[in-house]
Design a protein around this motif. Sequence first.
Motif, PDB file in Angstrom:
ATOM      1  N   SER A  45       0.724  -1.137  -0.152  1.00  0.00           N
ATOM      2  CA  SER A  45      -0.027   0.073   0.036  1.00  0.00           C
ATOM      3  C   SER A  45       0.736   1.306   0.045  1.00  0.00           C
ATOM      4  O   SER A  45       1.974   1.213   0.672  1.00  0.00           O
ATOM      5  N   TRP A  46       0.370   2.420  -0.561  1.00  0.00           N
ATOM      6  CA  TRP A  46       0.865   3.567  -0.494  1.00  0.00           C
ATOM      7  C   TRP A  46      -0.082   4.797  -0.651  1.00  0.00           C
ATOM      8  O   TRP A  46      -0.968   4.461  -1.142  1.00  0.00           O
ATOM      9  N   PHE A  47       0.177   5.831  -0.008  1.00  0.00           N
ATOM     10  CA  PHE A  47      -0.514   6.793  -0.291  1.00  0.00           C
ATOM     11  C   PHE A  47       0.233   7.992  -0.961  1.00  0.00           C
ATOM     12  O   PHE A  47       1.419   8.303  -1.142  1.00  0.00           O
ATOM     13  N   VAL A  48      -0.503   8.719  -1.706  1.00  0.00           N
ATOM     14  CA  VAL A  48      -0.129  10.212  -2.764  1.00  0.00           C
ATOM     15  C   VAL A  48       0.641  10.998  -1.972  1.00  0.00           C
ATOM     16  O   VAL A  48       1.680  11.332  -2.255  1.00  0.00           O
ATOM     17  N   SER A  49       0.095  11.142  -0.666  1.00  0.00           N
ATOM     18  CA  SER A  49       0.731  12.227   0.022  1.00  0.00           C
ATOM     19  C   SER A  49       0.308  11.933   1.545  1.00  0.00           C
ATOM     20  O   SER A  49      -0.567  11.052   1.930  1.00  0.00           O
ATOM     21  N   GLU A  50       1.079  12.713   2.451  1.00  0.00           N
ATOM     22  CA  GLU A  50       0.776  12.516   3.884  1.00  0.00           C
ATOM     23  C   GLU A  50      -0.524  12.777   4.230  1.00  0.00           C
ATOM     24  O   GLU A  50      -1.345  12.630   5.023  1.00  0.00           O
ATOM     25  N   ARG A  51      -0.904  14.000   3.379  1.00  0.00           N
ATOM     26  CA  ARG A  51      -2.316  14.267   3.667  1.00  0.00           C
ATOM     27  C   ARG A  51      -3.533  13.525   3.282  1.00  0.00           C
ATOM     28  O   ARG A  51      -4.470  13.218   3.924  1.00  0.00           O
ATOM     29  N   SER A  52      -3.308  12.700   2.190  1.00  0.00           N
ATOM     30  CA  SER A  52      -4.227  11.415   1.900  1.00  0.00           C
ATOM     31  C   SER A  52      -4.105  10.389   3.103  1.00  0.00           C
ATOM     32  O   SER A  52      -5.127   9.808   3.305  1.00  0.00           O
ATOM     33  N   ALA A  53      -2.805  10.083   3.692  1.00  0.00           N
ATOM     34  CA  ALA A  53      -2.832   9.314   4.914  1.00  0.00           C
ATOM     35  C   ALA A  53      -3.585   9.902   6.060  1.00  0.00           C
ATOM     36  O   ALA A  53      -4.356   8.849   6.530  1.00  0.00           O
ATOM     37  N   ARG A  54      -3.268  10.925   6.285  1.00  0.00           N
ATOM     38  CA  ARG A  54      -4.042  11.569   7.325  1.00  0.00           C
ATOM     39  C   ARG A  54      -5.520  11.531   7.075  1.00  0.00           C
ATOM     40  O   ARG A  54      -6.436  11.257   8.182  1.00  0.00           O
ATOM     41  N   GLY A  55      -6.227  11.741   5.967  1.00  0.00           N
ATOM     42  CA  GLY A  55      -7.369  11.707   5.432  1.00  0.00           C
ATOM     43  C   GLY A  55      -7.890  10.310   5.654  1.00  0.00           C
ATOM     44  O   GLY A  55      -9.153  10.231   6.179  1.00  0.00           O
ATOM     45  N   TYR A  56      -7.187   9.167   5.304  1.00  0.00           N
ATOM     46  CA  TYR A  56      -7.489   7.796   5.575  1.00  0.00           C
ATOM     47  C   TYR A  56      -7.775   7.561   7.124  1.00  0.00           C
ATOM     48  O   TYR A  56      -9.058   7.040   7.274  1.00  0.00           O
ATOM     49  N   VAL A  57      -7.183   8.104   7.877  1.00  0.00           N
ATOM     50  CA  VAL A  57      -7.272   7.775   9.397  1.00  0.00           C
ATOM     51  C   VAL A  57      -8.571   8.493   9.993  1.00  0.00           C
ATOM     52  O   VAL A  57      -9.358   8.168  10.461  1.00  0.00           O
ATOM     53  N   TRP A  58      -8.739   9.797   9.407  1.00  0.00           N
ATOM     54  CA  TRP A  58      -9.985  10.731   9.788  1.00  0.00           C
ATOM     55  C   TRP A  58     -11.163   9.870   9.268  1.00  0.00           C
ATOM     56  O   TRP A  58     -12.307  10.023  10.082  1.00  0.00           O
ATOM     57  N   SER A  59     -11.095   9.510   8.029  1.00  0.00           N
ATOM     58  CA  SER A  59     -12.287   8.742   7.475  1.00  0.00           C
ATOM     59  C   SER A  59     -12.565   7.567   8.453  1.00  0.00           C
ATOM     60  O   SER A  59     -13.713   7.399   8.685  1.00  0.00           O
ATOM     61  N   MET A  60     -11.745   6.897   8.877  1.00  0.00           N
ATOM     62  CA  MET A  60     -11.861   5.639   9.893  1.00  0.00           C
ATOM     63  C   MET A  60     -12.766   6.115  11.013  1.00  0.00           C
ATOM     64  O   MET A  60     -13.408   5.529  11.556  1.00  0.00           O
ATOM     65  N   PHE A  61     -12.215   7.275  11.639  1.00  0.00           N
ATOM     66  CA  PHE A  61     -12.350   7.795  12.728  1.00  0.00           C
ATOM     67  C   PHE A  61     -14.037   8.263  12.732  1.00  0.00           C
ATOM     68  O   PHE A  61     -14.837   7.889  13.367  1.00  0.00           O
ATOM     69  N   ILE A  62     -14.459   9.026  11.574  1.00  0.00           N
ATOM     70  CA  ILE A  62     -15.843   9.401  11.005  1.00  0.00           C
ATOM     71  C   ILE A  62     -16.591   8.150  11.150  1.00  0.00           C
ATOM     72  O   ILE A  62     -17.837   8.239  11.788  1.00  0.00           O
ATOM     73  N   ARG A  63     -16.257   7.310  10.450  1.00  0.00           N
ATOM     74  CA  ARG A  63     -17.183   6.055  10.232  1.00  0.00           C
ATOM     75  C   ARG A  63     -17.375   5.302  11.464  1.00  0.00           C
ATOM     76  O   ARG A  63     -18.418   4.962  11.851  1.00  0.00           O
ATOM     77  N   ARG A  64     -16.353   5.261  12.362  1.00  0.00           N
ATOM     78  CA  ARG A  64     -16.610   4.832  13.828  1.00  0.00           C
ATOM     79  C   ARG A  64     -17.562   5.612  14.622  1.00  0.00           C
ATOM     80  O   ARG A  64     -18.411   5.025  15.484  1.00  0.00           O
ATOM     81  N   VAL A  65     -17.384   6.802  14.394  1.00  0.00           N
ATOM     82  CA  VAL A  65     -18.253   7.586  15.209  1.00  0.00           C
ATOM     83  C   VAL A  65     -19.613   7.463  14.944  1.00  0.00           C
ATOM     84  O   VAL A  65     -20.657   7.414  15.618  1.00  0.00           O
ATOM     85  N   LYS A  66     -19.859   7.494  13.483  1.00  0.00           N
ATOM     86  CA  LYS A  66     -21.285   7.446  13.068  1.00  0.00           C
ATOM     87  C   LYS A  66     -21.882   5.918  13.544  1.00  0.00           C
ATOM     88  O   LYS A  66     -22.922   6.002  13.764  1.00  0.00           O
ATOM     89  N   LEU A  67     -21.026   4.902  13.567  1.00  0.00           N
ATOM     90  CA  LEU A  67     -21.384   3.549  13.920  1.00  0.00           C
ATOM     91  C   LEU A  67     -21.835   3.454  15.557  1.00  0.00           C
ATOM     92  O   LEU A  67     -22.635   2.890  15.873  1.00  0.00           O
ATOM     93  N   SER A  68     -20.945   4.248  16.086  1.00  0.00           N
ATOM     94  CA  SER A  68     -21.105   4.353  17.670  1.00  0.00           C
ATOM     95  C   SER A  68     -22.690   5.186  17.846  1.00  0.00           C
ATOM     96  O   SER A  68     -23.169   4.508  18.860  1.00  0.00           O
ATOM     97  N   THR A  69     -22.844   6.178  17.179  1.00  0.00           N
ATOM     98  CA  THR A  69     -24.103   6.813  17.296  1.00  0.00           C
ATOM     99  C   THR A  69     -25.191   6.134  17.082  1.00  0.00           C
ATOM    100  O   THR A  69     -26.312   6.443  17.641  1.00  0.00           O
ATOM    101  N   LYS A  70     -25.072   5.316  16.091  1.00  0.00           N
ATOM    102  CA  LYS A  70     -26.235   4.494  15.596  1.00  0.00           C
ATOM    103  C   LYS A  70     -26.483   3.374  16.761  1.00  0.00           C
ATOM    104  O   LYS A  70     -27.678   3.215  16.946  1.00  0.00           O
ATOM    105  N   ALA A  71     -25.594   2.973  17.364  1.00  0.00           N
ATOM    106  CA  ALA A  71     -25.826   1.852  18.164  1.00  0.00           C
ATOM    107  C   ALA A  71     -26.375   2.377  19.575  1.00  0.00           C
ATOM    108  O   ALA A  71     -26.911   1.642  20.263  1.00  0.00           O
ATOM    109  N   GLU A  72     -26.310   3.768  19.970  1.00  0.00           N
ATOM    110  CA  GLU A  72     -26.959   4.388  20.781  1.00  0.00           C
ATOM    111  C   GLU A  72     -28.554   4.502  21.090  1.00  0.00           C
ATOM    112  O   GLU A  72     -29.378   4.268  20.067  1.00  0.00           O
TER     113      GLU A  72
END
Length: 72
Positions: A45-72
């Motif tokens: 795997s590789w990312f075009v830039s550090e910004r895209s890698a950071r975005g990947y982690v942010w998107s993981m975070f956002i998905r997990r927040v959405k899943l956790s709020t649905k579970a409540e």
Amino acid sequence: MDALEFIGKYGNYIDEIALVVKPEYQAVIDKMREIDPHDLITPESWFVSERSARGYVWSMFIRRVKLSTKAE
């Protein structure tokens, strides 16, 4: 950015997110800290830039927040 560089910086990306999100999301951050970054990407795997890698982690975070709020 290659896979090894991403793996090395994954913890820093989580720390950055933790600094700017609401306290009620810290449980999501804690769960993400438990993830081994080796399990997130393949060695090829590789990312075009550090910004895209950071975005990947942010998107993981956002998905997990959405899943956790649905579970409540």
